[in-house]
Design a protein around this motif. Structure first.
Motif, PDB file in Angstrom:
ATOM      1  N   TYR A  70       0.757  -1.215  -0.121  1.00 26.33           N
ATOM      2  CA  TYR A  70      -0.052  -0.040   0.032  1.00 26.33           C
ATOM      3  C   TYR A  70       0.698   1.302  -0.048  1.00 26.33           C
ATOM      4  CZ  TYR A  70      -4.422  -2.259  -0.085  1.00 26.33           C
ATOM      5  OH  TYR A  70      -5.585  -3.061  -0.238  1.00 26.33           O
ATOM      6  N   ASN A  71       2.015   1.163   0.466  1.00 26.50           N
ATOM      7  CA  ASN A  71       2.788   2.424   0.467  1.00 26.50           C
ATOM      8  C   ASN A  71       3.434   2.586  -0.684  1.00 26.50           C
ATOM      9  OD1 ASN A  71       2.544   2.904   3.273  1.00 26.50           O
ATOM     10  ND2 ASN A  71       4.310   1.750   3.866  1.00 26.50           N
ATOM     11  N   ASN A  72       3.317   1.524  -1.643  1.00 18.48           N
ATOM     12  CA  ASN A  72       3.612   2.021  -3.344  1.00 18.48           C
ATOM     13  C   ASN A  72       2.411   1.959  -4.141  1.00 18.48           C
ATOM     14  OD1 ASN A  72       6.706   1.700  -2.982  1.00 18.48           O
ATOM     15  ND2 ASN A  72       6.190  -0.363  -2.319  1.00 18.48           N
ATOM     16  N   GLY A  73       1.313   2.465  -3.575  1.00 14.27           N
ATOM     17  CA  GLY A  73       0.067   2.574  -4.202  1.00 14.27           C
ATOM     18  C   GLY A  73      -0.430   1.518  -5.015  1.00 14.27           C
ATOM     19  N   ARG A  74      -0.315   0.163  -4.380  1.00 14.36           N
ATOM     20  CA  ARG A  74      -0.858  -0.907  -5.057  1.00 14.36           C
ATOM     21  C   ARG A  74      -1.961  -1.297  -3.912  1.00 14.36           C
ATOM     22  NH1 ARG A  74       5.004  -1.366  -6.144  1.00 14.36           N
ATOM     23  NH2 ARG A  74       5.137  -0.983  -8.370  1.00 14.36           N
ATOM     24  N   SER A  75      -2.284  -2.763  -4.270  1.00 14.05           N
ATOM     25  CA  SER A  75      -3.598  -3.013  -3.603  1.00 14.05           C
ATOM     26  C   SER A  75      -3.112  -4.617  -3.200  1.00 14.05           C
ATOM     27  CB  SER A  75      -4.913  -3.110  -4.123  1.00 14.05           C
ATOM     28  OG  SER A  75      -5.371  -1.894  -4.456  1.00 14.05           O
ATOM     29  N   LEU A  76      -3.521  -5.019  -2.211  1.00 16.04           N
ATOM     30  CA  LEU A  76      -3.449  -6.511  -1.680  1.00 16.04           C
ATOM     31  C   LEU A  76      -4.501  -7.127  -0.964  1.00 16.04           C
ATOM     32  CD1 LEU A  76      -1.217  -8.753  -1.290  1.00 16.04           C
ATOM     33  CD2 LEU A  76      -0.522  -7.748   0.962  1.00 16.04           C
ATOM     34  N   VAL A  77      -5.044  -8.184  -1.332  1.00 14.75           N
ATOM     35  CA  VAL A  77      -6.182  -8.781  -0.604  1.00 14.75           C
ATOM     36  C   VAL A  77      -5.999 -10.307  -0.304  1.00 14.75           C
ATOM     37  CG1 VAL A  77      -8.602  -9.204  -0.682  1.00 14.75           C
ATOM     38  CG2 VAL A  77      -7.673  -6.995  -1.833  1.00 14.75           C
ATOM     39  N   PHE A  78      -6.371 -10.705   0.755  1.00 15.52           N
ATOM     40  CA  PHE A  78      -6.260 -11.946   0.964  1.00 15.52           C
ATOM     41  C   PHE A  78      -7.687 -12.543   1.083  1.00 15.52           C
ATOM     42  CE2 PHE A  78      -2.571 -10.151   3.190  1.00 15.52           C
ATOM     43  CZ  PHE A  78      -1.490 -10.973   2.715  1.00 15.52           C
ATOM     44  N   THR A  79      -7.720 -13.976   0.304  1.00 13.83           N
ATOM     45  CA  THR A  79      -9.029 -14.358   0.307  1.00 13.83           C
ATOM     46  C   THR A  79      -9.132 -16.030   0.502  1.00 13.83           C
ATOM     47  OG1 THR A  79     -10.962 -14.678  -1.234  1.00 13.83           O
ATOM     48  CG2 THR A  79      -8.966 -14.917  -2.417  1.00 13.83           C
ATOM     49  N   SER A  80     -10.363 -16.410   0.809  1.00 14.98           N
ATOM     50  CA  SER A  80     -10.693 -17.955   0.829  1.00 14.98           C
ATOM     51  C   SER A  80     -10.117 -18.636   1.708  1.00 14.98           C
ATOM     52  CB  SER A  80     -10.161 -18.425  -0.693  1.00 14.98           C
ATOM     53  OG  SER A  80     -11.038 -17.818  -1.741  1.00 14.98           O
ATOM     54  N   MET A  81      -9.891 -18.029   2.947  1.00 19.18           N
ATOM     55  CA  MET A  81      -9.374 -18.372   3.996  1.00 19.18           C
ATOM     56  C   MET A  81     -10.415 -19.474   4.795  1.00 19.18           C
ATOM     57  SD  MET A  81      -8.072 -14.845   5.401  1.00 19.18           S
ATOM     58  CE  MET A  81      -9.477 -14.278   4.699  1.00 19.18           C
ATOM     59  N   LYS A  82      -9.751 -20.502   5.285  1.00 19.10           N
ATOM     60  CA  LYS A  82     -10.481 -21.333   6.073  1.00 19.10           C
ATOM     61  C   LYS A  82     -10.878 -20.880   7.571  1.00 19.10           C
ATOM     62  CE  LYS A  82      -9.038 -25.744   3.977  1.00 19.10           C
ATOM     63  NZ  LYS A  82      -8.952 -25.090   2.569  1.00 19.10           N
ATOM     64  N   GLU A  83     -11.798 -21.308   8.191  1.00 17.24           N
ATOM     65  CA  GLU A  83     -12.104 -20.996   9.615  1.00 17.24           C
ATOM     66  C   GLU A  83     -10.921 -20.784  10.364  1.00 17.24           C
ATOM     67  OE1 GLU A  83     -15.581 -21.782  12.902  1.00 17.24           O
ATOM     68  OE2 GLU A  83     -15.525 -22.543  11.086  1.00 17.24           O
ATOM     69  N   SER A  84     -10.016 -21.763  10.585  1.00 20.28           N
ATOM     70  CA  SER A  84      -9.122 -21.681  11.342  1.00 20.28           C
ATOM     71  C   SER A  84      -7.972 -20.669  11.326  1.00 20.28           C
ATOM     72  CB  SER A  84      -8.151 -23.230  11.312  1.00 20.28           C
ATOM     73  OG  SER A  84      -7.745 -23.391  10.065  1.00 20.28           O
ATOM     74  N   ILE A  85      -7.930 -20.364   9.825  1.00 22.10           N
ATOM     75  CA  ILE A  85      -7.082 -19.242   9.372  1.00 22.10           C
ATOM     76  C   ILE A  85      -7.833 -17.834  10.001  1.00 22.10           C
ATOM     77  CG2 ILE A  85      -5.886 -17.729   7.682  1.00 22.10           C
ATOM     78  CD1 ILE A  85      -5.393 -20.504   6.377  1.00 22.10           C
ATOM     79  N   MET A  86      -8.941 -17.678   9.802  1.00 20.08           N
ATOM     80  CA  MET A  86      -9.714 -16.488  10.102  1.00 20.08           C
ATOM     81  C   MET A  86      -9.707 -16.434  11.712  1.00 20.08           C
ATOM     82  SD  MET A  86     -10.777 -13.871   8.991  1.00 20.08           S
ATOM     83  CE  MET A  86     -12.187 -12.718   8.809  1.00 20.08           C
ATOM     84  N   ASN A  87      -9.774 -17.323  12.531  1.00 21.29           N
ATOM     85  CA  ASN A  87      -9.808 -17.223  13.766  1.00 21.29           C
ATOM     86  C   ASN A  87      -8.497 -16.820  14.408  1.00 21.29           C
ATOM     87  OD1 ASN A  87     -12.422 -18.144  14.020  1.00 21.29           O
ATOM     88  ND2 ASN A  87     -11.772 -20.696  14.335  1.00 21.29           N
ATOM     89  N   THR A  88      -7.253 -17.200  13.897  1.00 15.99           N
ATOM     90  CA  THR A  88      -5.956 -17.062  14.127  1.00 15.99           C
ATOM     91  C   THR A  88      -5.928 -15.355  13.931  1.00 15.99           C
ATOM     92  OG1 THR A  88      -5.145 -19.297  13.638  1.00 15.99           O
ATOM     93  CG2 THR A  88      -3.496 -17.341  13.836  1.00 15.99           C
TER      94      THR A  88
END
Length: 124
Positions: A70-88
């Motif tokens: 983001y500091n370089n004017g770009r975008s990053l999105v994380f997707t399709s996480m399993k519930e265990s990853i989202m909980n962490t």
């Protein structure tokens, strides 16, 4: 670690094939983002479909990557996480700072909106 890389006109999807989200994998993702940036990719979706678990320590590395992109004017999105990853993510409060999308379509929408926003603000 094996990765699937899918380059689209406005973003690149990076998908780790298997494993757990460890510090080492987070660093490998960072390297893949860096390599893709050098080949003129600007926005990234990290598809975590194949990842089963996440080490808490890897969250800081993902946050560093997020800030760097983001500091370089770009975008990053994380997707399709399993519930265990989202909980962490929630336990470490990374979900408050990282762009997380439940599906690929929503991740692409986030990228599209951020590109549009940068274009509009750049013209002002």
């Amino acid at each position: 670690m094996e990765f699937k890389i899918d380059t689209k006109p406005t973003y690149t999807v990076i998908t780790p094939e298997t494993g757990d989200l460890s510090v080492n994998l987070a660093e490998e993702i960072r390297q893949k983002v860096k390599e893709a940036t050098e080949t003129d990719s600007h926005n990234f979706v990290i598809d975590l479909t194949n990842i089963e678990n996440m080490d808490m320590a890897s969250g800081d590395h993902l946050l560093d990557l997020h800030n760097e992109v983001y500091n370089n004017g770009r975008s990053l999105v994380f997707t399709s996480m399993k519930e265990s990853i989202m909980n962490t993510m929630k336990k470490g409060q990374y979900h408050l700072s990282l762009n997380l999308a439940p599906t690929m379509i929503e991740a692409i929408d986030i990228i599209s909106m951020e590109v549009l926003e940068r274009d509009l603000l750049g013209e002002a």
